[in-house]
Design an enzyme around this catalytic site. Structure first.
Site, mmCIF file in Angstrom:
data_model
loop_
_atom_site.group_PDB
_atom_site.id
_atom_site.type_symbol
_atom_site.label_atom_id
_atom_site.label_comp_id
_atom_site.label_asym_id
_atom_site.label_seq_id
_atom_site.Cartn_x
_atom_site.Cartn_y
_atom_site.Cartn_z
ATOM 1 N N GLU A 169 0.795 -1.228 0.000
ATOM 2 C CA GLU A 169 0.000 0.000 0.000
ATOM 3 C C GLU A 169 0.830 1.282 0.000
ATOM 4 O O GLU A 169 0.810 2.042 0.975
ATOM 5 C CB GLU A 169 -0.943 0.015 1.208
ATOM 6 C CG GLU A 169 -1.850 -1.192 1.291
ATOM 7 C CD GLU A 169 -2.934 -1.055 2.364
ATOM 8 O OE1 GLU A 169 -2.871 -0.105 3.157
ATOM 9 O OE2 GLU A 169 -3.843 -1.890 2.384
ATOM 10 N N GLU A 352 -5.429 -8.622 1.248
ATOM 11 C CA GLU A 352 -6.052 -8.238 2.518
ATOM 12 C C GLU A 352 -7.525 -7.971 2.297
ATOM 13 O O GLU A 352 -7.910 -7.315 1.312
ATOM 14 C CB GLU A 352 -5.459 -6.936 3.086
ATOM 15 C CG GLU A 352 -4.128 -7.091 3.742
ATOM 16 C CD GLU A 352 -3.576 -5.755 4.243
ATOM 17 O OE1 GLU A 352 -4.352 -4.865 4.642
ATOM 18 O OE2 GLU A 352 -2.343 -5.607 4.210
HETATM 19 C C1 GCO Z 1 -3.067 -2.138 5.405
HETATM 20 C C2 GCO Z 1 -2.527 -2.598 6.370
HETATM 21 C C3 GCO Z 1 -2.951 -3.180 7.597
HETATM 22 C C4 GCO Z 1 -4.076 -2.551 8.339
HETATM 23 C C5 GCO Z 1 -5.403 -2.898 7.745
HETATM 24 C C6 GCO Z 1 -6.568 -2.317 8.477
HETATM 25 O O1 GCO Z 1 -2.309 -2.730 4.571
HETATM 26 O O2 GCO Z 1 -3.792 -1.207 5.391
HETATM 27 O O3 GCO Z 1 -1.870 -3.646 5.745
HETATM 28 O O4 GCO Z 1 -1.719 -3.009 8.212
HETATM 29 O O5 GCO Z 1 -4.011 -2.995 9.627
HETATM 30 O O6 GCO Z 1 -5.477 -2.428 6.451
HETATM 31 O O7 GCO Z 1 -6.515 -0.935 8.455
#
Ligand code: GCO
Length: 443
Positions: A169, A352
């Site tokens: 990200e 994710e």
């Molecule tokens: C993300 C993050 C996570 C966060 C999740 C929830 O990549 O944004 O990988 O670290 O914890 O997205 O906000």
């Protein structure tokens, strides 16, 4: 509670990969064994983290990793997505920290022994502080330092890894960290955001060069997050505003990688807000990747605004997670289908997806029906995208266990496993049992 998928769904095949994800800073603790990073510094500044907490202990995974890997095995998953803390494996002078390397090698060896594929993310936001002191992602040299670090890692890990993602990200690192200032390092200003983004993307491209050369047999790519943009009305102005927001916040990170150029709105940015792009940069950034990781949580709704171009509007009367994020599974299939139409994409992994909910641990049972429902509707959304022709190979739930949720500290729980932070006791939530049951039912 049983998660179900249509009878002919490719997601019911053992070829479809199911996994769970974590990130180093969010779970490890063990900070005395690594270099300080920008999140240590950020947490130490008053008012940055909702519960004034930090990553000093987190889930104490640094010490409890063996039991955590057993738990991952018990969850039945095909794959585990973890990230490497740069400052645990490298010293300030660019040499290797052998203890840190060994820490991860042991984990990777255990995963291999259990036949669990290791999806390694090389950068999940924990930049060593000494690099930030030299400008961090605003300094082009950081991209080259990243390339050097990746080279050392790949040599040390050898054939223990199934897949490498360069960055997680970059939107969050650049926009939240260097433009809004709500994530580390906490810089605020439009003059920073896109510059940081460009150096992050350059770092991705430079790392891809190394991965291709030294690790041609792993699946190499990047993980991007998408919060699809919807206009609040059918008015031209609102539609244009949503499109601009989408280009600025989402497409900005994928278009240079796939198409070798930034969205056209780059020419509308003030000169001081533009990144400095050298001749070969976009060619480096847009080298082919083996896979793209996509993270999805929610959507955003925009209306036109005379001063700021777009303004995000929070919807009323909709179901929200504990983060205050709208539960909107349709946004997941929409964004996957639309990216697939817009770009010539490599195979996709959902790296994710998940939800923070107000969990209750009731004498050892966490009956998180709301999270179960979230997973059910979002798995179906992935299936819808596959049916529409999107090539999706796997799905990772965020997250293995409750952990340090960045600016929210330990207040928000995203885990399939409940963590009691007083005792570090782990309890698999009912959603975790359901996920594991779904995976097992395919085999
Ligand atoms: C993300 C993050 C996570 C966060 C999740 C929830 O990549 O944004 O990988 O670290 O914890 O997205 O906000």
């Amino acid at each position: 509670m049983k998660l179900t998928l249509p009878i002919n769904s490719p997601m019911r095949s053992p070829q479809f990969t199911y996994g769970i994800a974590t990130a180093s800073f969010q779970i490890e603790g063990g900070i005395e064994h690594r270099l300080p990073c920008i999140w240590d510094t950020f947490c130490s500044q008053p008012g940055t983290i909702a519960d004034n907490s930090n990553g000093a202990v987190a889930c104490d995974h640094y010490n409890l990793w063996q039991q955590d890997i057993e738990m991952i095995k018990d969850l039945n998953v095909d794959a585990y997505r973890l990230s490497i803390a740069w400052g645990r494996v490298m010293n300030e002078d660019g040499s290797i920290n052998h203890n840190g390397i060994e820490f991860y090698q042991q984990i990777l060896d255990k995963l291999k022994q259990y036949n669990i594929k290791a999806f390694v993310t090389l950068y999940h936001w924990d930049l060593p502080q000494h690099l930030e002191d030299n400008g961090g992602w605003l300094n082009r040299a950081t991209a080259y330092a990243f390339q050097h670090y990746v080279e050392q890692i790949v040599k040390a890990f050898g054939d223990r890894v199934y897949s490498y993602a360069t960055l997680n990200e970059p939107f969050c690192s650049a926009y939240l960290g260097y433009e809004l200032g709500i994530h580390a390092p906490g810089l605020k200003g439009k003059e920073y955001g896109k510059k940081a983004a460009h150096h992050l993307l350059l770092a991705h491209g430079l790392a891809m060069q190394v991965l291709k050369k030294l690790s041609p047999n792993t699946l190499n790519g990047i993980v991007l997050n998408f919060t699809p943009a919807y206009a609040i009305s059918d008015n031209d102005a609102d539609i244009k505003a949503a499109k601009y927001a989408d280009d600025y916040l989402n497409q900005w990170y994928i278009k240079p990688i796939i198409d070798g150029q930034y969205p056209a709105i780059i020419s509308q940015l003030d000169a001081e807000h533009q990144p400095e792009i050298l001749d070969d940069d976009l060619a480096i950034i847009s080298q082919p990747i083996d896979f793209m990781g996509i993270n999805y949580y929610t959507r955003a709704i925009y209306q036109a605004d005379e001063d700021t171009i777009y303004q995000e509007i929070k919807p009323c009367d909709v179901e929200l997670t504990d983060m205050g994020w709208e539960v909107f599974p349709q946004g997941f299939s929409d964004v996957l289908i639309s990216l697939n139409k817009t770009y010539d994409l490599p195979p996709i992994y959902i790296t994710e997806n998940g939800a923070a909910m107000k969990d209750q641990n009731d004498k050892g049972e966490v009956n998180d029906v709301d999270r179960f429902n979230y997973f059910q509707s979002h798995l179906l959304a992935v299936n819808t995208a596959i049916e529409a022709g999107v090539d999706i190979k796997g799905y990772f739930a965020w997250s293995l266990m409750d952990n340090f949720e960045w600016a929210e500290g330990y207040l928000k729980r995203f885990g399939l496993v409940y963590v009691d932070y007083q005792t570090q006791k782990r309890t698999i939530k009912n959603s975790g049992h359901a996920f594991s049951q779904l995976i097992g039912s395919r085999k």
